[in-house]
Enzyme design. Structure first.
Site, mmCIF file in Angstrom:
data_model
loop_
_atom_site.group_PDB
_atom_site.id
_atom_site.type_symbol
_atom_site.label_atom_id
_atom_site.label_comp_id
_atom_site.label_asym_id
_atom_site.label_seq_id
_atom_site.Cartn_x
_atom_site.Cartn_y
_atom_site.Cartn_z
ATOM 1 N N TYR A 321 68.168 0.519 -20.250
ATOM 2 C CA TYR A 321 68.792 0.663 -21.430
ATOM 3 C C TYR A 321 68.007 2.037 -22.372
ATOM 4 C CZ TYR A 321 69.602 -3.935 -20.099
ATOM 5 O OH TYR A 321 69.741 -5.170 -19.351
ATOM 6 N N CYS A 346 56.464 3.478 -8.642
ATOM 7 C CA CYS A 346 57.001 4.835 -8.046
ATOM 8 C C CYS A 346 58.134 5.444 -8.359
ATOM 9 C CB CYS A 346 56.792 4.786 -6.453
ATOM 10 S SG CYS A 346 55.155 3.938 -6.069
#
Ligand code: LLP
Length: 413
Positions: A321, A346
């Site tokens: 968000y 990652c």
């Protein structure tokens, strides 16, 4: 934090800055980190209790308060809710089971969801939940087939254009929750002559709603729906306006008083004879909680990166968000500089926040990210096969593990 007045709204209310470093609930955060490791979720029980009271004060004794378990749930919290007379909004067998385990009365469970499995619906009916929030007319037939009498609210999808992130907006034609007026009428028609006891309607306009007036609009639309079908819902129809009351994440976020939400709703209801329910999650738990991390790497850049030992796995909100947070050092004081605090996963998107910390912050330092109590632990994943981390409740100078962390064995299994 001295000089940072609004930071108080973001931090757990029992936060105190002592010579030995910040404490919450009378427990030094650095000690918690040493005992349980990091990342660690910490929840301030005093803050939680204060929020229960604030909601009661703002909404009054005749409003039924229900806590939205999806924001964060565990047995210890269910026990607190049971003691406070709150209900709970549950959307899965897991949430129902946790409520029962915390000795909440089944009659105080609102069972929600746009996809209720047969097992879940069966469990809800067997346990005798207080309300089923019907999301689609087909559910009426499923309840009738089970032939167990139950009180029901119809979830309406009324387009009241809530001003929030599109991923947490829950009304409008493009949204898959709840029923249009036509679908709701089909559900009403399907419910005649059966065990389904129609009590009223439910509208949840979205989450982190910054404009209380949206609740007024939602209530007006829902009351119109009820008014046109008075004979259906009995003498005192129920109006559940869902959750969504905003919580402050950054020191410069505006804190919207709970009274403003309550007043907006009250002005819509006027003297209509309805029983009001609200279902806050975030506003109850967000600022009660914080996350502790250990800095592992500092990379010089403009501003520098600080990599911590968690990230998207324990708090996916920045990635999902664009949420941002404050940061507080547990290890150092002194002149501050901006940093980019990143996770260990990652992904370039694994950035927790940008915030100011003491200039010399580096490997081995502990930092706290406040306001992570809602939708952090509850949405945690095992991304990159990291075990999920424990949640510790603190209060009155002591700490207890409310949710055990996972082990490497759990992850491998
Ligand atoms: N009632 C219903 C039917 C809901 O769907 C929700 C939240 C609530 C109550 C509680 O809303 P709250 O008071 O917590 O805003 N993961 C997102 C939030 C998703 C909210 C989903 N429904 C986030 O981290 O911002």
């Amino acid at each position: 934090m001295p000089g940072h007045m609004a930071m108080r709204d973001v931090l757990p209310m029992s936060w105190s800055d002592e010579a030995a470093g910040p404490m919450v609930g009378g427990v030094a955060l650095a000690e918690l980190a040493a005992e349980h490791g990091t990342p660690l979720y910490v929840v301030d029980e005093e803050h939680l209790r204060a929020r229960f009271t604030d909601f009661r004060k703002a909404f009054g004794a005749d409003t039924q308060l229900a806590y939205a378990a999806k924001a964060f749930f565990c047995v210890a919290l269910a026990e607190m809710l049971a003691g406070e007379g709150w209900w709970v909004d549950a959307v899965s067998e897991g949430e129902i089971k946790t409520a029962l385990e915390g000795r909440m009365a089944p009659s105080r469970i609102l069972f929600h969801g746009n996809y209720k499995t047969d097992a879940e619906l069966g469990m809800a009916l067997d346990e005798g939940v207080g309300r089923i929030i019907v999301d689609d007319p087909s559910e009426i037939g499923r309840i009738k087939a089970a032939d167990r009498s139950v009180a029901v609210l119809l979830r309406l999808n009324l387009d009241v254009a809530a001003d929030t992130h599109p991923h947490i907006r829950t009304t409008g034609a493009d949204v898959h929750f709840g029923m249009s007026v036509d679908a709701a009428d089909a559900a009403i028609a399907a419910a005649v002559d059966g065990p389904v006891n129609l009590r009223g309607v439910h509208v949840h306009i979205g989450s982190q709603i910054g404009d209380p007036h949206r609740y007024h609009d939602a209530a007006i639309a829902a009351l119109d729906f009820i008014d046109e079908r008075r004979q259906v819902f009995g003498d005192r129809p129920e109006l559940d306006l869902g959750g969504g009351m905003a919580a402050p994440y950054r020191a410069d976020d505006r804190l919207i008083a709970l009274e403003d939400y309550a007043d907006a709703i009250r002005s819509a209801i006027g003297d209509a004879q309805v029983r009001l329910f609200v279902e806050p999650g975030r506003r109850v738990i967000a600022n009660a909680g914080l996350s502790l991390y250990t800095v592992g790497v500092r990379k010089e850049a403009e501003p520098p990166f600080l990599a911590v030992d968690g990230g998207i796995s324990d708090n996916p909100r920045p990635a999902l968000y664009g949420a941002t947070y404050e940061a507080v050092s547990l290890s150092r004081r002194g002149e501050e500089a901006p940093f980019r605090i990143v996770g260990r996963h990652c992904e370039t998107g694994d950035r927790i926040t940008q915030a100011r910390l003491p200039r010399d912050t580096g490997p081995g330092d502990l930092i706290a990210i406040p306001a992570t109590g809602a939708y952090g632990f509850s949405m945690a994943s095992r991304y990159n096969m990291l075990p999920r981390r424990p949640v510790v409740f603190v209060g009155d100078g002591s700490a207890r593990v409310a949710v055990a962390g996972e082990t490497l064995g759990d992850v491998v299994r």
